[in-house]
Scaffold this motif. Structure first.
Motif, PDB file in Angstrom:
ATOM      1  N   GLU A  59       0.837  -1.200   0.000  1.00  0.00           N
ATOM      2  CA  GLU A  59       0.000   0.000   0.000  1.00  0.00           C
ATOM      3  C   GLU A  59       0.874   1.252   0.000  1.00  0.00           C
ATOM      4  N   GLY A  60       1.974   1.195   0.763  1.00  0.00           N
ATOM      5  CA  GLY A  60       2.882   2.330   0.803  1.00  0.00           C
ATOM      6  C   GLY A  60       3.554   2.577  -0.536  1.00  0.00           C
ATOM      7  N   ILE A  61       3.945   1.502  -1.217  1.00  0.00           N
ATOM      8  CA  ILE A  61       4.579   1.640  -2.532  1.00  0.00           C
ATOM      9  C   ILE A  61       3.604   2.238  -3.543  1.00  0.00           C
ATOM     10  N   ALA A  62       2.337   1.820  -3.458  1.00  0.00           N
ATOM     11  CA  ALA A  62       1.323   2.367  -4.369  1.00  0.00           C
ATOM     12  C   ALA A  62       1.175   3.870  -4.173  1.00  0.00           C
ATOM     13  N   ARG A  63       1.166   4.310  -2.913  1.00  0.00           N
ATOM     14  CA  ARG A  63       1.064   5.748  -2.637  1.00  0.00           C
ATOM     15  C   ARG A  63       2.320   6.479  -3.099  1.00  0.00           C
ATOM     16  N   LEU A  64       3.483   5.849  -2.886  1.00  0.00           N
ATOM     17  CA  LEU A  64       4.744   6.460  -3.311  1.00  0.00           C
ATOM     18  C   LEU A  64       4.776   6.662  -4.817  1.00  0.00           C
ATOM     19  N   MET A  65       4.373   5.644  -5.564  1.00  0.00           N
ATOM     20  CA  MET A  65       4.388   5.739  -7.026  1.00  0.00           C
ATOM     21  C   MET A  65       3.438   6.832  -7.504  1.00  0.00           C
ATOM     22  N   THR A  66       2.279   6.902  -6.875  1.00  0.00           N
ATOM     23  CA  THR A  66       1.314   7.938  -7.256  1.00  0.00           C
ATOM     24  C   THR A  66       1.871   9.323  -6.988  1.00  0.00           C
ATOM     25  N   GLN A  67       2.494   9.504  -5.821  1.00  0.00           N
ATOM     26  CA  GLN A  67       3.058  10.794  -5.456  1.00  0.00           C
ATOM     27  C   GLN A  67       4.215  11.179  -6.382  1.00  0.00           C
TER      28      GLN A  67
ATOM     29  N   ASP B 151      -4.967   1.617  -6.758  1.00  0.00           N
ATOM     30  CA  ASP B 151      -5.764   1.961  -5.580  1.00  0.00           C
ATOM     31  C   ASP B 151      -6.112   0.705  -4.784  1.00  0.00           C
ATOM     32  N   PRO B 152      -5.634   0.590  -3.523  1.00  0.00           N
ATOM     33  CA  PRO B 152      -5.937  -0.598  -2.720  1.00  0.00           C
ATOM     34  C   PRO B 152      -7.429  -0.814  -2.498  1.00  0.00           C
ATOM     35  N   SER B 153      -8.228   0.264  -2.522  1.00  0.00           N
ATOM     36  CA  SER B 153      -9.664   0.128  -2.240  1.00  0.00           C
ATOM     37  C   SER B 153     -10.394  -0.665  -3.315  1.00  0.00           C
ATOM     38  N   THR B 154      -9.809  -0.738  -4.521  1.00  0.00           N
ATOM     39  CA  THR B 154     -10.465  -1.501  -5.582  1.00  0.00           C
ATOM     40  C   THR B 154     -10.362  -3.004  -5.341  1.00  0.00           C
ATOM     41  N   HIS B 155      -9.522  -3.391  -4.374  1.00  0.00           N
ATOM     42  CA  HIS B 155      -9.394  -4.797  -4.007  1.00  0.00           C
ATOM     43  C   HIS B 155      -9.753  -4.985  -2.533  1.00  0.00           C
TER      44      HIS B 155
END
Length: 351
Positions: free
Chosen positions: A245-253, A284-288
């Protein structure tokens, strides 16, 4: 099909759960929802739910809410009229086919284990969810592997890991119809000599069980869809999940920063807006959202505590899907078959 909803669980409570229920009922005209919440929260239902679904909604008034930071043991002992407890009671009494909560994970697991009990041959329930992959094969349209445990059991024995493997394979079989899903044991390397003594012993136990066990898999395999089921203890699983989840936010940022760095990059962002939005949605983690508390005598799905309405609706859909596939009956059947197979193998060895 009746789904009990812990209306006040999670970080946002009714402001998220009720819109999610409205969304879910709009796509599932045959479903019924049991709203379990404080009287003040249930009073908001008319604001969020259209009159057209009123006949498919029932309400249970609770007087307490389990806080997100409360002790699981104390909440189990002292809050018998909480939204979380009464939602689980509805499953136990047969008034609901499944329960969905975004509340305190520890309290939900402890209370669910006390109220519903575990299935035969299962010592500890585990948290299982789908880790997405781009392969297009697996548990849903985005592909992916079932991974467990994701945080319920920090300290596990080799036998616990074997039971997780059996449960994960059974879950995959029930939901996909795949009679022999592949199972991998998460380790620091694929070689049999790698890992601590517990993981090595677990590999031997799983290999001796009637499963389609391919051996060790590494962290790089979590999102490839290489195997149908990935087994690990709750400490490793939760760290992997939260790191992802942290990596997903990092990539988005980082993408946002790069596309706003210069005027040319801003123009490029406008041109690539459609691609970026789809990319963000896939990360987005919420989609899963939605993890199954696997091994209980009832269906319980845990939503992320911070999920928005769209994410919570996905968790409800997960519970509905498992109930529609008669998950508990299917799990019981497969666990019974596994137990019989193991007993037969033991007798053959003794003779």
């Amino acid at each position: 099909m009746r789904i009990a909803i812990d209306v006040d669980g999670g970080d946002h409570g009714a402001a998220v759960t009720l819109p999610a229920v409205a969304s879910f009922l709009s796509t599932r005209p045959e479903a019924h929802v049991v709203l379990v919440g404080l009287e003040s929260s249930l009073a908001l239902a008319d604001k969020y739910l259209p009159a057209s679904v009123a006949s498919r909604v029932s309400r249970v008034v609770a007087t307490e809410v389990v806080g997100m930071d409360e002790s699981p043991a104390l909440s189990l002992k002292n809050k018998k009229q909480s939204t979380l407890r009464l939602a689980l009671d509805a499953v136990k009494k047969g008034e609901a086919d499944a329960c969905v909560s975004a509340g305190n994970t520890g309290a939900l697991m402890a209370t669910a284990r006390f109220v519903l009990k575990t299935l035969p041959g299962i010592d500890r329930p585990a948290i299982a969810s789908v880790m997405p992959s781009p392969s297009g094969n697996g548990m849903h349209a985005d592909g992916g592997s079932i991974m467990l445990d994701l945080g319920a059991n920090v300290d596990c024995t080799a036998e616990h890991l074997r039971q997780f493997a059996v449960m994960g394979a059974a879950l995959c079989s029930v939901l996909t119809g795949n009679a022999r899903p592949t199972v991998g044991l998460l380790n620091i390397g694929e070689e049999d000599i790698k890992g601590n003594e517990t993981v090595k012993a677990a590999a031997e136990l799983i290999r001796a069980t009637d499963l389609n066990f391919i051996g060790n898999v590494e962290g790089t395999d979590v999102y490839t869809g290489r195997v149908d089921v990935i087994v690990c203890d709750g400490f490793v699983g939760n760290v992997a999940l939260k790191s992802s989840e942290g990596i997903a936010r990092l990539m988005t940022q980082m993408l946002r920063e790069e596309f706003t760095r210069t005027m040319l990059s801003k123009l490029s962002a406008v041109a690539a807006n459609g691609v970026l939005q789809r990319f963000k949605a896939r990360l987005d983690p919420s989609t899963h959202n939605g993890a199954t508390l696997l091994g209980l005598r009832g269906i319980v799905v845990k939503s992320h505590g911070g999920a928005e309405a769209a994410g919570f609706a996905i968790a409800i859909e997960r519970a509905y899907n498992e109930a529609t596939h008669n998950l508990i009956a299917g799990l019981t059947e497969r666990l019974t078959a596994q137990h019989a197979q193991s007993a037969k193998a033991t007798n053959s060895t003794d003779n």
